[in-house]
Design a protein around this motif. Structure first.
Motif, PDB file in Angstrom:
ATOM      1  N   GLU A   1      17.165  75.761  26.810  1.00  0.00           N
ATOM      2  CA  GLU A   1      17.494  77.013  26.117  1.00  0.00           C
ATOM      3  C   GLU A   1      16.631  77.203  24.871  1.00  0.00           C
ATOM      4  O   GLU A   1      16.258  78.336  24.530  1.00  0.00           O
ATOM      5  CB  GLU A   1      18.979  77.013  25.732  1.00  0.00           C
ATOM      6  N   GLU A   2      16.286  76.094  24.217  1.00  0.00           N
ATOM      7  CA  GLU A   2      15.442  76.158  23.021  1.00  0.00           C
ATOM      8  C   GLU A   2      13.963  76.335  23.359  1.00  0.00           C
ATOM      9  O   GLU A   2      13.125  76.470  22.465  1.00  0.00           O
ATOM     10  CB  GLU A   2      15.633  74.892  22.182  1.00  0.00           C
ATOM     11  N   GLY A   3      13.640  76.331  24.653  1.00  0.00           N
ATOM     12  CA  GLY A   3      12.259  76.540  25.076  1.00  0.00           C
ATOM     13  C   GLY A   3      11.345  75.364  24.803  1.00  0.00           C
ATOM     14  O   GLY A   3      10.115  75.504  24.756  1.00  0.00           O
ATOM     15  N   LEU A   4      11.930  74.173  24.660  1.00  0.00           N
ATOM     16  CA  LEU A   4      11.135  72.983  24.359  1.00  0.00           C
ATOM     17  C   LEU A   4      10.455  72.416  25.599  1.00  0.00           C
ATOM     18  O   LEU A   4       9.507  71.634  25.499  1.00  0.00           O
ATOM     19  CB  LEU A   4      12.016  71.917  23.701  1.00  0.00           C
ATOM     20  N   ILE A   5      10.969  72.801  26.749  1.00  0.00           N
ATOM     21  CA  ILE A   5      10.348  72.438  28.022  1.00  0.00           C
ATOM     22  C   ILE A   5      10.656  73.569  28.991  1.00  0.00           C
ATOM     23  O   ILE A   5      11.735  74.178  28.928  1.00  0.00           O
ATOM     24  CB  ILE A   5      10.871  71.072  28.524  1.00  0.00           C
ATOM     25  N   LYS A   6       9.727  73.887  29.869  1.00  0.00           N
ATOM     26  CA  LYS A   6       9.905  75.118  30.649  1.00  0.00           C
ATOM     27  C   LYS A   6      10.669  74.922  31.955  1.00  0.00           C
ATOM     28  O   LYS A   6      11.378  75.824  32.402  1.00  0.00           O
ATOM     29  CB  LYS A   6       8.547  75.772  30.932  1.00  0.00           C
ATOM     30  N   ASP A   7      10.528  73.753  32.583  1.00  0.00           N
ATOM     31  CA  ASP A   7      11.223  73.540  33.842  1.00  0.00           C
ATOM     32  C   ASP A   7      11.331  72.048  34.141  1.00  0.00           C
ATOM     33  O   ASP A   7      10.883  71.207  33.347  1.00  0.00           O
ATOM     34  CB  ASP A   7      10.538  74.275  35.004  1.00  0.00           C
ATOM     35  N   SER A   8      11.878  71.725  35.293  1.00  0.00           N
ATOM     36  CA  SER A   8      12.153  70.323  35.621  1.00  0.00           C
ATOM     37  C   SER A   8      10.918  69.517  35.970  1.00  0.00           C
ATOM     38  O   SER A   8      10.970  68.291  36.044  1.00  0.00           O
ATOM     39  CB  SER A   8      13.154  70.245  36.791  1.00  0.00           C
ATOM     40  N   GLU A  63      29.212  78.345  35.585  1.00  0.00           N
ATOM     41  CA  GLU A  63      28.114  78.928  34.823  1.00  0.00           C
ATOM     42  C   GLU A  63      28.608  79.895  33.754  1.00  0.00           C
ATOM     43  O   GLU A  63      28.068  80.993  33.570  1.00  0.00           O
ATOM     44  CB  GLU A  63      27.104  79.586  35.768  1.00  0.00           C
ATOM     45  N   SER A  64      29.658  79.452  33.022  1.00  0.00           N
ATOM     46  CA  SER A  64      30.228  80.284  31.968  1.00  0.00           C
ATOM     47  C   SER A  64      29.772  79.855  30.568  1.00  0.00           C
ATOM     48  O   SER A  64      30.284  80.356  29.573  1.00  0.00           O
ATOM     49  CB  SER A  64      31.757  80.247  32.040  1.00  0.00           C
ATOM     50  N   LEU A  65      28.833  78.923  30.496  1.00  0.00           N
ATOM     51  CA  LEU A  65      28.308  78.469  29.213  1.00  0.00           C
ATOM     52  C   LEU A  65      27.355  79.514  28.626  1.00  0.00           C
ATOM     53  O   LEU A  65      26.720  80.271  29.376  1.00  0.00           O
ATOM     54  CB  LEU A  65      27.570  77.143  29.385  1.00  0.00           C
ATOM     55  N   GLN A  90      19.290  80.642  34.569  1.00  0.00           N
ATOM     56  CA  GLN A  90      18.202  79.889  35.200  1.00  0.00           C
ATOM     57  C   GLN A  90      18.167  78.448  34.702  1.00  0.00           C
ATOM     58  O   GLN A  90      17.829  77.525  35.454  1.00  0.00           O
ATOM     59  CB  GLN A  90      16.866  80.565  34.942  1.00  0.00           C
ATOM     60  N   HIS A  91      18.553  78.238  33.448  1.00  0.00           N
ATOM     61  CA  HIS A  91      18.563  76.880  32.893  1.00  0.00           C
ATOM     62  C   HIS A  91      19.722  76.070  33.481  1.00  0.00           C
ATOM     63  O   HIS A  91      19.575  74.869  33.728  1.00  0.00           O
ATOM     64  CB  HIS A  91      18.671  76.928  31.376  1.00  0.00           C
ATOM     65  N   ILE A  92      20.845  76.720  33.696  1.00  0.00           N
ATOM     66  CA  ILE A  92      21.988  76.046  34.315  1.00  0.00           C
ATOM     67  C   ILE A  92      21.627  75.632  35.735  1.00  0.00           C
ATOM     68  O   ILE A  92      21.939  74.514  36.171  1.00  0.00           O
ATOM     69  CB  ILE A  92      23.234  76.950  34.295  1.00  0.00           C
ATOM     70  N   LYS A  93      20.940  76.509  36.442  1.00  0.00           N
ATOM     71  CA  LYS A  93      20.538  76.182  37.819  1.00  0.00           C
ATOM     72  C   LYS A  93      19.523  75.043  37.835  1.00  0.00           C
ATOM     73  O   LYS A  93      19.544  74.192  38.737  1.00  0.00           O
ATOM     74  CB  LYS A  93      19.990  77.432  38.507  1.00  0.00           C
TER      75      LYS A  93
END
Length: 253
Positions: free
Chosen positions: A73-80, A170-172, A177-180
């Motif tokens: 969420e902080e954008g420190l890494i873009k994906d897995s 997914e109510s956080l 997309q980050h939750i997924k």
């Protein structure tokens, strides 16, 4: 009909009590002091052993579940799959001594990876997220890179499941997309019978196995905390959890 309904409730409560006695035997036979909570997705069915509402523990690496969301969420890494460059420091656990991705960092519980990002998130942001997530006692401490390992953060087995429920639906307050992305790297087992999303944790005497599983189209949340007295106890974090599901006849033997 009223008496029939009462009889069904009584019989169901007797079955739960009998099952919980079997769970107690599992822990005792393995000489393990611990507690476990299992809940159905609708919250109507709960099985527990030795759960104390007042007892909470450091989350250890189970904090990588919310921490992964925070980092994304902080954008420190873009994906897995983005590479996390190894710092060249040799550590006791060999899988940590190389470049990582968010996926491998999660699966190997790579402490240095998450500590690197913790410095970038900072205490103020962490406190905001912990409050927004309503996660445990919402405390950090003096060392931002260790508060989930031996700092002030504490969670109970009930806290763990409460957070997992919000993750599941997914109510956080996090981008979907980050939750997924997190769910994709949490998936630890998948076959024709069962799917499991989970995370282990260990810090000092605190051992965890938390997550949720889907079997026969039913979802069950679980949180198991055990006291680690020797390295051979570590395997029991997961084993006792899955043996409990077998005792309850939720998962096949």
């Amino acid at each position: 009909m009223k008496y029939l309904g009462l009889l069904v409730i009584w019989a169901f409560s007797i079955n739960i009590h009998a099952a919980e006695k079997e769970i107690e035997s599992l822990y005792r036979s393995n000489n393990i002091n611990g507690s476990i909570l299992i809940e159905s997705a609708d919250g109507k069915i709960k099985f527990q052993y030795n759960v104390d509402d007042e007892e909470s523990f450091v989350p250890a690496s189970t904090f990588k579940i919310p921490n992964t969301l925070i980092i994304l969420e902080e954008g420190l890494i873009k994906d897995s799959s983005e590479v996390i460059a190894w710092d060249g420091v040799e550590r006791e656990y060999a899988p940590w001594n190389k470049d990582q991705t968010l996926k491998t960092a999660f699966q190997y519980s790579c402490v240095w990876c998450y500590q690197r990002y913790a410095k970038k998130v900072g205490n103020i942001k962490y406190q905001e997220y912990l409050r927004d997530f309503n996660y445990g006692n919402q405390l950090t401490g003096s060392e931002i890179t260790r508060f989930w390992l031996d700092g002030d953060l504490r969670v109970s087995v009930k806290d763990q499941i409460s957070f997992l429920r919000k993750l599941y639906v997914e109510s956080l307050p996090i981008e979907k997309q980050h939750i997924k992305t997190l769910k994709s790297i949490m998936l630890s087992e998948s076959n024709s019978q069962i799917k499991v999303w989970s995370k282990t944790g260990w810090s000092g005497k605190d051992g965890w196995y938390v997550g949720y599983l889907v079997v026969n189209e039913q979802t069950w949340f679980f949180a198991n905390h055990i006291e680690i007295n020797q390295s051979s106890d570590l395997v029991l974090r997961k084993k006792l959890t899955m043996d409990t599901f077998k005792v309850l006849k939720i998962v096949q033997q």
